[in-house]
Design a protein around this motif. Sequence first.
Motif, PDB file in Angstrom:
ATOM      1  N   SER A   1      37.064  38.088  35.186  1.00  0.00           N
ATOM      2  CA  SER A   1      36.707  37.143  36.235  1.00  0.00           C
ATOM      3  C   SER A   1      36.410  35.742  35.714  1.00  0.00           C
ATOM      4  O   SER A   1      36.346  34.806  36.503  1.00  0.00           O
TER       5      SER A   1
ATOM      6  N   ASP B   1      37.558  34.968  42.002  1.00  0.00           N
ATOM      7  CA  ASP B   1      36.912  35.356  43.243  1.00  0.00           C
ATOM      8  C   ASP B   1      37.677  34.790  44.427  1.00  0.00           C
ATOM      9  O   ASP B   1      38.265  33.718  44.368  1.00  0.00           O
TER      10      ASP B   1
ATOM     11  N   TYR C   1      34.561  43.391  33.795  1.00  0.00           N
ATOM     12  CA  TYR C   1      34.628  42.596  35.015  1.00  0.00           C
ATOM     13  C   TYR C   1      34.376  41.121  34.707  1.00  0.00           C
ATOM     14  O   TYR C   1      35.083  40.242  35.201  1.00  0.00           O
TER      15      TYR C   1
ATOM     16  N   SER D   1      32.796  40.643  43.928  1.00  0.00           N
ATOM     17  CA  SER D   1      31.609  41.082  43.175  1.00  0.00           C
ATOM     18  C   SER D   1      30.961  42.289  43.845  1.00  0.00           C
ATOM     19  O   SER D   1      30.501  43.214  43.164  1.00  0.00           O
TER      20      SER D   1
END
Length: 190
Positions: free
Chosen positions: A128, A4, A124, A77
């Motif tokens: 991540s 992120d 995802y 996100s």
Amino acid sequence: MANDTPPRWDRKMQQRLVHGEAAALGELYDRFASLVHSLAHRVLDDDEAADRATQDVFSYIWEHPHAYDPREGPLRSWIAALTQRTATDRLRRRHLAHGPTTPEQAERLEEQVQAAATAARADYIVTSMPAPLRAALELAYHQRRDYRQTADSLGVTEDEARRRLRLGLQLLSSAMTQPALAPPGRESRP
């Protein structure tokens, strides 16, 4: 999660987009286009449709920069969720374009949409998650190693290998337990 972007970067990017800075959109595209395309492709299973969904996502972001609220979570996100909604909406429209559906066909379509959305969420989550967790899961899943072999390969204790596998699996299980994203309302539809 490990990949992120920093919250400060997210806020600045959102402000730049609000001010109509075209370079900001280019920077955002460079950073997230591969994520958007891969998630869309996971749902749609078609390169051209994934390309169009990617265009839709970035067009939506450009046209509605206020839709993202940095206080609600990372930009990455939000973009992933927007992509999932866009791709699942495209999948629904593609199936509905073939004419009227029976209740059974509509139910099968929703099952397909839910399965594709879950797979995209899982992808995802895996991309991540922190690298140590991902490495442990990849060894256990792809190379069929138990926690002892995983610990040996990673050079960690068996307890640490078990912890990494458990945390990785817990993260992955959230892909199954999170409710699927509903199609966005008119004001947020890309």
